[in-house]
Write a protein that holds these residues in place. Structure first.
Motif, PDB file in Angstrom:
ATOM      1  N   THR A  29       0.840  -1.192   0.000  1.00  0.00           N
ATOM      2  CA  THR A  29       0.000   0.000   0.000  1.00  0.00           C
ATOM      3  C   THR A  29       0.881   1.249   0.000  1.00  0.00           C
ATOM      4  O   THR A  29       2.080   1.184   0.298  1.00  0.00           O
ATOM      5  N   ALA A  30       0.252   2.383  -0.316  1.00  0.00           N
ATOM      6  CA  ALA A  30       0.998   3.642  -0.326  1.00  0.00           C
ATOM      7  C   ALA A  30       0.038   4.814  -0.183  1.00  0.00           C
ATOM      8  O   ALA A  30      -1.066   4.792  -0.738  1.00  0.00           O
ATOM      9  N   THR A  31       0.461   5.825   0.546  1.00  0.00           N
ATOM     10  CA  THR A  31      -0.266   7.083   0.647  1.00  0.00           C
ATOM     11  C   THR A  31       0.739   8.221   0.733  1.00  0.00           C
ATOM     12  O   THR A  31       1.752   8.117   1.432  1.00  0.00           O
ATOM     13  N   GLY A  32       0.468   9.282   0.005  1.00  0.00           N
ATOM     14  CA  GLY A  32       1.341  10.449   0.066  1.00  0.00           C
ATOM     15  C   GLY A  32       2.763  10.115  -0.314  1.00  0.00           C
ATOM     16  O   GLY A  32       3.050   9.640  -1.412  1.00  0.00           O
ATOM     17  N   SER A  33       3.685  10.319   0.611  1.00  0.00           N
ATOM     18  CA  SER A  33       5.110  10.073   0.359  1.00  0.00           C
ATOM     19  C   SER A  33       5.604   8.789   1.010  1.00  0.00           C
ATOM     20  O   SER A  33       6.812   8.594   1.160  1.00  0.00           O
ATOM     21  N   VAL A  34       4.687   7.904   1.377  1.00  0.00           N
ATOM     22  CA  VAL A  34       5.051   6.690   2.114  1.00  0.00           C
ATOM     23  C   VAL A  34       4.521   5.446   1.400  1.00  0.00           C
ATOM     24  O   VAL A  34       3.347   5.378   1.022  1.00  0.00           O
ATOM     25  N   LEU A  35       5.412   4.449   1.215  1.00  0.00           N
ATOM     26  CA  LEU A  35       5.007   3.116   0.769  1.00  0.00           C
ATOM     27  C   LEU A  35       5.126   2.153   1.936  1.00  0.00           C
ATOM     28  O   LEU A  35       5.965   2.332   2.823  1.00  0.00           O
ATOM     29  N   ALA A 327      10.589  26.380  -2.443  1.00  0.00           N
ATOM     30  CA  ALA A 327      11.058  26.486  -1.058  1.00  0.00           C
ATOM     31  C   ALA A 327      11.628  25.160  -0.572  1.00  0.00           C
ATOM     32  O   ALA A 327      12.696  25.114   0.058  1.00  0.00           O
ATOM     33  N   LYS A 328      10.919  24.071  -0.865  1.00  0.00           N
ATOM     34  CA  LYS A 328      11.424  22.752  -0.470  1.00  0.00           C
ATOM     35  C   LYS A 328      12.711  22.421  -1.217  1.00  0.00           C
ATOM     36  O   LYS A 328      13.642  21.832  -0.652  1.00  0.00           O
ATOM     37  N   GLY A 329      12.762  22.798  -2.492  1.00  0.00           N
ATOM     38  CA  GLY A 329      13.965  22.558  -3.263  1.00  0.00           C
ATOM     39  C   GLY A 329      15.163  23.282  -2.693  1.00  0.00           C
ATOM     40  O   GLY A 329      16.283  22.749  -2.684  1.00  0.00           O
ATOM     41  N   GLU A 330      14.935  24.485  -2.184  1.00  0.00           N
ATOM     42  CA  GLU A 330      16.033  25.231  -1.572  1.00  0.00           C
ATOM     43  C   GLU A 330      16.489  24.552  -0.282  1.00  0.00           C
ATOM     44  O   GLU A 330      17.690  24.507   0.014  1.00  0.00           O
ATOM     45  N   ARG A 331      15.538  24.002   0.468  1.00  0.00           N
ATOM     46  CA  ARG A 331      15.909  23.252   1.679  1.00  0.00           C
ATOM     47  C   ARG A 331      16.787  22.059   1.326  1.00  0.00           C
ATOM     48  O   ARG A 331      17.800  21.795   1.978  1.00  0.00           O
ATOM     49  N   VAL A 332      16.391  21.321   0.287  1.00  0.00           N
ATOM     50  CA  VAL A 332      17.163  20.147  -0.114  1.00  0.00           C
ATOM     51  C   VAL A 332      18.535  20.578  -0.633  1.00  0.00           C
ATOM     52  O   VAL A 332      19.560  19.957  -0.311  1.00  0.00           O
ATOM     53  N   ARG A 333      18.564  21.646  -1.434  1.00  0.00           N
ATOM     54  CA  ARG A 333      19.856  22.132  -1.956  1.00  0.00           C
ATOM     55  C   ARG A 333      20.809  22.461  -0.812  1.00  0.00           C
ATOM     56  O   ARG A 333      21.976  22.052  -0.826  1.00  0.00           O
ATOM     57  N   ALA A 334      20.306  23.187   0.183  1.00  0.00           N
ATOM     58  CA  ALA A 334      21.158  23.586   1.298  1.00  0.00           C
ATOM     59  C   ALA A 334      21.628  22.374   2.093  1.00  0.00           C
ATOM     60  O   ALA A 334      22.796  22.292   2.498  1.00  0.00           O
ATOM     61  N   ALA A 335      20.722  21.427   2.299  1.00  0.00           N
ATOM     62  CA  ALA A 335      21.079  20.230   3.069  1.00  0.00           C
ATOM     63  C   ALA A 335      22.127  19.400   2.337  1.00  0.00           C
ATOM     64  O   ALA A 335      23.092  18.904   2.948  1.00  0.00           O
ATOM     65  N   LEU A 336      21.976  19.247   1.023  1.00  0.00           N
ATOM     66  CA  LEU A 336      22.939  18.463   0.253  1.00  0.00           C
ATOM     67  C   LEU A 336      24.278  19.189   0.140  1.00  0.00           C
ATOM     68  O   LEU A 336      25.344  18.554   0.155  1.00  0.00           O
ATOM     69  N   ALA A 337      24.226  20.518   0.020  1.00  0.00           N
ATOM     70  CA  ALA A 337      25.476  21.281  -0.035  1.00  0.00           C
ATOM     71  C   ALA A 337      26.242  21.133   1.273  1.00  0.00           C
ATOM     72  O   ALA A 337      27.475  20.972   1.274  1.00  0.00           O
ATOM     73  N   ILE A 397       5.308  16.452  -0.548  1.00  0.00           N
ATOM     74  CA  ILE A 397       5.920  15.908   0.653  1.00  0.00           C
ATOM     75  C   ILE A 397       5.862  16.941   1.785  1.00  0.00           C
ATOM     76  O   ILE A 397       5.982  18.147   1.549  1.00  0.00           O
ATOM     77  N   THR A 398       5.648  16.476   3.009  1.00  0.00           N
ATOM     78  CA  THR A 398       5.585  17.397   4.135  1.00  0.00           C
ATOM     79  C   THR A 398       6.989  17.790   4.577  1.00  0.00           C
ATOM     80  O   THR A 398       7.972  17.107   4.279  1.00  0.00           O
ATOM     81  N   ASP A 399       7.074  18.880   5.320  1.00  0.00           N
ATOM     82  CA  ASP A 399       8.381  19.327   5.818  1.00  0.00           C
ATOM     83  C   ASP A 399       8.999  18.278   6.738  1.00  0.00           C
ATOM     84  O   ASP A 399      10.215  18.043   6.704  1.00  0.00           O
ATOM     85  N   ASP A 400       8.152  17.640   7.550  1.00  0.00           N
ATOM     86  CA  ASP A 400       8.666  16.620   8.460  1.00  0.00           C
ATOM     87  C   ASP A 400       9.211  15.422   7.689  1.00  0.00           C
ATOM     88  O   ASP A 400      10.276  14.888   8.021  1.00  0.00           O
ATOM     89  N   GLU A 401       8.499  14.991   6.655  1.00  0.00           N
ATOM     90  CA  GLU A 401       8.963  13.864   5.851  1.00  0.00           C
ATOM     91  C   GLU A 401      10.267  14.213   5.136  1.00  0.00           C
ATOM     92  O   GLU A 401      11.169  13.375   5.031  1.00  0.00           O
ATOM     93  N   THR A 403      12.516  16.315   6.168  1.00  0.00           N
ATOM     94  CA  THR A 403      13.572  16.321   7.189  1.00  0.00           C
ATOM     95  C   THR A 403      14.018  14.902   7.514  1.00  0.00           C
ATOM     96  O   THR A 403      15.217  14.610   7.603  1.00  0.00           O
ATOM     97  N   ARG A 404      13.050  13.995   7.698  1.00  0.00           N
ATOM     98  CA  ARG A 404      13.386  12.613   8.054  1.00  0.00           C
ATOM     99  C   ARG A 404      14.127  11.919   6.918  1.00  0.00           C
ATOM    100  O   ARG A 404      15.097  11.184   7.150  1.00  0.00           O
ATOM    101  N   GLY A 405      13.688  12.139   5.687  1.00  0.00           N
ATOM    102  CA  GLY A 405      14.352  11.503   4.560  1.00  0.00           C
ATOM    103  C   GLY A 405      15.778  11.994   4.382  1.00  0.00           C
ATOM    104  O   GLY A 405      16.692  11.203   4.119  1.00  0.00           O
ATOM    105  N   LEU A 406      15.991  13.289   4.541  1.00  0.00           N
ATOM    106  CA  LEU A 406      17.337  13.832   4.418  1.00  0.00           C
ATOM    107  C   LEU A 406      18.241  13.332   5.536  1.00  0.00           C
ATOM    108  O   LEU A 406      19.440  13.115   5.323  1.00  0.00           O
TER     109      LEU A 406
END
Length: 418
Positions: A29-35, A327-337, A397-401, A403-406
């Motif tokens: 099963t899957a919902t949202g950003s979770v399988l 905005a989320k993309g900028e969060r991911v960019r900063a985290a990966l950098a 994807i939610t901000d919490d998800e 954060t957890r994935g990163l």
């Protein structure tokens, strides 16, 4: 001695299966950003159906509309017949996507995949111009059918064709030569009658090469490419199969460059729900098809038309999703950098919510993906040597998800690169 029987997948399914080898579990099963697998274990999805699930799994708004349509005995299979579902989609596409962007396109429904859309675009370009050659780019990926493979760069994928892949000519993508000379070579080759390059029918390009390693073309380069094509009577095809539908922020990935392609291919997230569907957008004067000249049995997936319409209505009637994606993309960019700065031989690139973590030691990328899976995160590799960990989370994807994935990714990288 205990004999372990092979699973039905191993016993019956072809060796060609791929993703199941990277993620050895059985999803249920899957919902949202979770399988969830059949044992109830959850996995955060930073893969999103290879970009087909920009709005997440079983999006409740889209699901409700789909169930209501099916419960009302709506047409499911319609070939290219006129249906209420198709009319409503065309009206919504016109009113919410094309007109607000000043785009004057006719809409073609090819077969239901991105490769089908690419094949139709190549075929039309050759028909309209009367020319055969199509220019493609290094590291490009456009699909696994013969025409799409011909304009794909990866040698291993091309080898699978089993026949010569002709009537194409590769050009260096933005940054491929490490400087800004790429389009100088294209201009010179096109304008020199002794270059050996026949005048092409079209150029096909991805603004961000997802499968090629998250290679990002600069807006300036794309504008120059559009000018090269326009001044020489060459059609410009933008393959927006994976990067369209908001993946880079705007609905179309080419919007920030301020260009208007002659032909655009869409698939993957255009249905919104992961249902098979593809579109070709083309300048009205290029619509020179004879009736039935290009067709396909499953070009009329009306269930996908319903979810596509509702996705446009719900997510593209204003700029909220685009702003959130950026905005989320900028969060991911900063985290990966930040992650890359802490490890030698690691860099990052991308746009919006398509991001890549690039490993100088290519073998480490697959190891990171494997460890991430073991810790509940789905990410895949890309690039010519699978040297890039590619992130394609749902746009919803939610901000919490996020954060957890990163955090899972960060731990995997730390463990592999220690």
């Amino acid at each position: 001695m205990t004999v372990v029987e092979p699973s039905v997948f191993e016993a019956l399914e072809s060796n060609v299966r791929g993703y199941c080898r990277s993620w050895p579990t059985v999803f249920d099963t899957a919902t949202g950003s979770v399988l969830r697998d059949e044992h109830g274990r959850e996995y955060l999805d930073f893969f999103a159906g290879a970009g087909s699930l920009n709005y997440g799994h079983n999006n409740p708004v889209l699901k409700r509309a789909l169930l209501e349509y099916l419960a009302g005995d709506g047409i499911t299979h319609g070939l290219d017949m006129s249906t209420v579902a198709k009319r409503r989609l065309l009206e919504t596409l016109r009113d919410l996507v094309l007109l607000p962007r000043g785009l004057d396109y006719k809409v073609q429904f090819p077969g239901p995949t991105g490769a089908n859309a690419v094949e139709a675009a190549l075929k039309l370009a050759r028909k309209v111009t009367g020319r055969q050659i199509v220019l493609n780019f290094t590291n490009a990926f456009h699909g696994m059918s013969l025409g799409a493979l011909a304009v794909t760069g990866n040698a291993a994928k091309r080898a699978g064709a089993g026949v010569p892949l002709t009537h194409v000519a590769p050009m260096p993508y933005d940054g491929y030569l490490g400087d800004e000379s790429e389009l100088r070579w294209m201009r010179r080759a096109l304008d020199d009658s002794s270059s050996g390059l026949d005048k092409p029918a079209a150029v096909i390009v991805e603004t961000v090469q997802g499968e090629g390693g998250v290679n990002v073309a600069r807006d300036r380069w794309l504008r120059e490419l559009a000018e090269v094509c326009a001044t020489r009577g060459i059609l410009l095809i933008v393959d927006d199969v994976q990067m369209g539908c908001g993946r880079t922020g705007p609905f179309f990935s080419f919007e920030t460059a301020g260009i208007t392609p002659d032909i655009v291919t869409l698939s993957k997230s255009i249905s919104g729900y992961g249902l098979p569907m593809a579109l070709v957008l083309l300048r009205p004067d290029l619509d020179q098809w004879a009736p039935g000249e290009h067709n396909g049995t499953f070009r009329g997936n009306n269930a996908a038309f319903v979810t596509a319409r509702v996705a446009l209505e719900h997510y593209w009637s204003d700029g909220a999703l685009q702003a959130a994606t950026l905005a989320k993309g900028e969060r991911v960019r900063a985290a990966l950098a930040d992650l890359a700065s802490g490890h030698a031989g690691l860099s990052t690139r991308g746009r919006g919510l398509v991001r890549g973590l690039v490993f100088e030691d290519a073998s480490r990328a697959a190891k990171v993906c494997r460890l991430a899976f073991e810790n509940g995160l789905l990410v895949e590799t890309s690039g010519s040597e699978d040297e890039v960990v590619k992130l394609l989370p749902p746009l919803t994807i939610t901000d919490d998800e996020l954060t957890r994935g990163l955090a899972v990714l960060n731990s995997a990288v730390a463990a592999i690169c220690r």
